[in-house]
Design an enzyme around this catalytic site. Structure first.
Site, short mmCIF file in Angstrom:
data_model
loop_
_atom_site.label_atom_id
_atom_site.label_comp_id
_atom_site.label_asym_id
_atom_site.label_seq_id
_atom_site.Cartn_x
_atom_site.Cartn_y
_atom_site.Cartn_z
CB CYS A 42 -0.92 0.00 1.23
SG CYS A 42 -2.08 1.37 1.23
CG ASP A 44 -0.77 4.04 5.32
OD1 ASP A 44 0.12 4.55 6.03
OD2 ASP A 44 -1.98 4.05 5.65
NE ARG A 46 -0.73 4.90 8.76
CZ ARG A 46 -2.01 4.67 9.08
NH1 ARG A 46 -2.40 4.80 10.32
NH2 ARG A 46 -2.86 4.28 8.15
CG HIS A 98 -1.60 -1.22 5.83
ND1 HIS A 98 -2.15 -0.23 6.60
CD2 HIS A 98 -1.77 -0.81 4.54
CE1 HIS A 98 -2.61 0.74 5.82
NE2 HIS A 98 -2.39 0.41 4.57
CO CO Z 1 -3.45 1.12 2.99
#
Ligand code: CO
Length: 217
Positions: A42, A44, A46, A98
């Site tokens: 992803c 993302d 994080r 995630h």
């Molecule tokens: Co994501």
């Protein structure tokens, strides 16, 4: 530009620190890459691929998009996979989702976000396919976590259904497709135990008979 000066400063610090430990580091990087793994994760912020698995630059070929999808018609995904498998000869494709994925969450809701709704349609399809299992889960957070996992498993299958992966198997190139989930709250990885490593594990309708000429393409 002024506002981004800190990033250039960080870059200079990083270059200095690398060279101080290994003077030939950048020369070696410039020569070639030889990764064993392709990471599909992803976008993302994080979920930093290399850091999570402790790999250095040059060791992990990476593709990231919203909600770690591998739609079978996406040329970006297909191009990365083809380059990784056919040219770099990577041995493992890792689809890593995630928990807490906002893309998966959005696909469970009915708000209009924009163009991304069409991208996230892929996850709504996964939900529809596993509706009975998902709706039997009473706790909304657990249901959300399960959809994250099922979405990863579906992307593993999508990767396996490509002519790229099936061609590699047919020419006996070792290639494993893995499905993992990363837990942002603990930093740990979970293996979903859905690894696929050969055509016999692929459902018949998705098997493609490739001639020798096709394998080499
Ligand atoms: Co994501």
């Amino acid at each position: 530009m002024q506002k981004l000066r800190i990033l250039f400063q960080n870059n200079q610090d990083w270059v200095k620190s690398r060279i101080s430990k290994d003077p030939a580091y950048f020369q070696r990087m410039a020569d070639a890459q030889d990764p064993l793994y392709l990471w599909i994760g992803c976008s993302d912020s994080r979920v930093p691929a290399n850091e999570i698995v402790g790999l250095e630059p040059g060791e992990l070929f990476v593709h990231r998009n919203v909600a770690n999808l591998f739609p079978h018609t996406d040329f970006n995904c297909l191009s990365v996979l083809e380059y990784g498998v056919d040219l770099l000869k990577i041995q493992h494709v890792i689809i890593c989702g995630h928990y807490g994925c906002n893309g998966v969450k959005a696909a469970m809701e009915d708000h209009r976000l924009g163009l991304v709704d069409n991208w996230l349609r892929n996850i709504r399809d996964v939900y529809a396919h596993f509706k009975d299992e998902l709706e039997a889960i009473k706790d909304p957070k657990e249901r959300y976590n399960r959809l994250v996992e099922l979405n990863v498993m579906q992307q593993v299958l999508n990767v396996c259904h490509t002519t790229i992966v099936q061609g590699a198997w047919m020419r006996n190139q070792p290639l494993w497709i893995h499905g993992w989930v990363y837990d942002i709250a603990t930093g740990t990885l979970k293996d979903l135990d859905c690894c696929v490593s050969g055509i016999d594990q692929v459902e018949k309708i998705y098997r493609i008979r490739l001639s020798k000429k096709d394998w080499l393409n």
